[in-house]
Motif scaffolding. Structure first.
Motif, PDB file in Angstrom:
ATOM      1  N   VAL A  66       0.821  -1.207   0.000  1.00 53.49           N
ATOM      2  CA  VAL A  66       0.000   0.000   0.000  1.00 53.49           C
ATOM      3  C   VAL A  66       0.857   1.259   0.000  1.00 53.49           C
ATOM      4  O   VAL A  66       0.624   2.181  -0.771  1.00 53.49           O
ATOM      5  N   GLU A  76      -0.834  -4.947   7.607  1.00 51.29           N
ATOM      6  CA  GLU A  76      -1.638  -3.739   7.392  1.00 51.29           C
ATOM      7  C   GLU A  76      -1.144  -2.916   6.190  1.00 51.29           C
ATOM      8  O   GLU A  76      -1.847  -2.016   5.726  1.00 51.29           O
ATOM      9  N   GLU A  79      -2.095  -5.635   0.480  1.00 55.16           N
ATOM     10  CA  GLU A  79      -3.420  -5.898  -0.070  1.00 55.16           C
ATOM     11  C   GLU A  79      -3.330  -7.076  -1.029  1.00 55.16           C
ATOM     12  O   GLU A  79      -2.390  -7.156  -1.831  1.00 55.16           O
ATOM     13  N   TRP A  81      -4.452  -8.798  -4.274  1.00 52.26           N
ATOM     14  CA  TRP A  81      -5.043  -8.437  -5.565  1.00 52.26           C
ATOM     15  C   TRP A  81      -5.230  -9.705  -6.374  1.00 52.26           C
ATOM     16  O   TRP A  81      -4.444 -10.649  -6.277  1.00 52.26           O
TER      17      TRP A  81
END
Length: 112
Positions: A66, A76, A79, A81
């Motif tokens: 991110v 955290e 992500e 995909w």
């Protein structure tokens, strides 16, 4: 060049201590992993995501950092995909594809 970048690292040790690739990604030696390359190396960010979701990643899944920092493999900052998409454009094809996506990522939604 390999699909997920170069794994050519000088003197890779045969332990879990991460090493950094020429592209700035951490890799660990984990030959028993289904996500390992032929040299037994796994990208650490893919391993972190795999552990988080409780299964190996599929070939159409990638992990995005991110904040753009390839060394920051905190969950955290990651992500999941998916590059999966239906080949056809018929409604029946899209429904089958959507059902498979739900089965993979949100099976609880199929029961609704």
């Amino acid at each position: 060049m390999r699909k997920y970048g170069s794994f050519d690292l000088p003197s890779v040790s045969r332990d879990l201590k991460p090493r950094v690739t020429a592209f700035g990604y951490k890799v660990v030696y984990l030959p028993e992993s289904p996500m390992a390359n032929s040299g037994g190396l796994v990208f650490e960010h893919r391993l972190v995501m795999s552990n988080h979701i409780g299964r190996p990643l599929t070939s159409d899944e990638s992990v995005h950092h991110v904040n753009g920092d390839r060394l920051d493999n905190r969950i955290e900052n990651l992500e999941l995909w998916s590059k999966s998409q239906p080949a056809g454009q018929r409604v029946a094809d899209k429904i089958a594809w959507a059902t498979e996506i739900l089965r993979t990522y949100a099976p609880h939604r199929l029961a609704q």
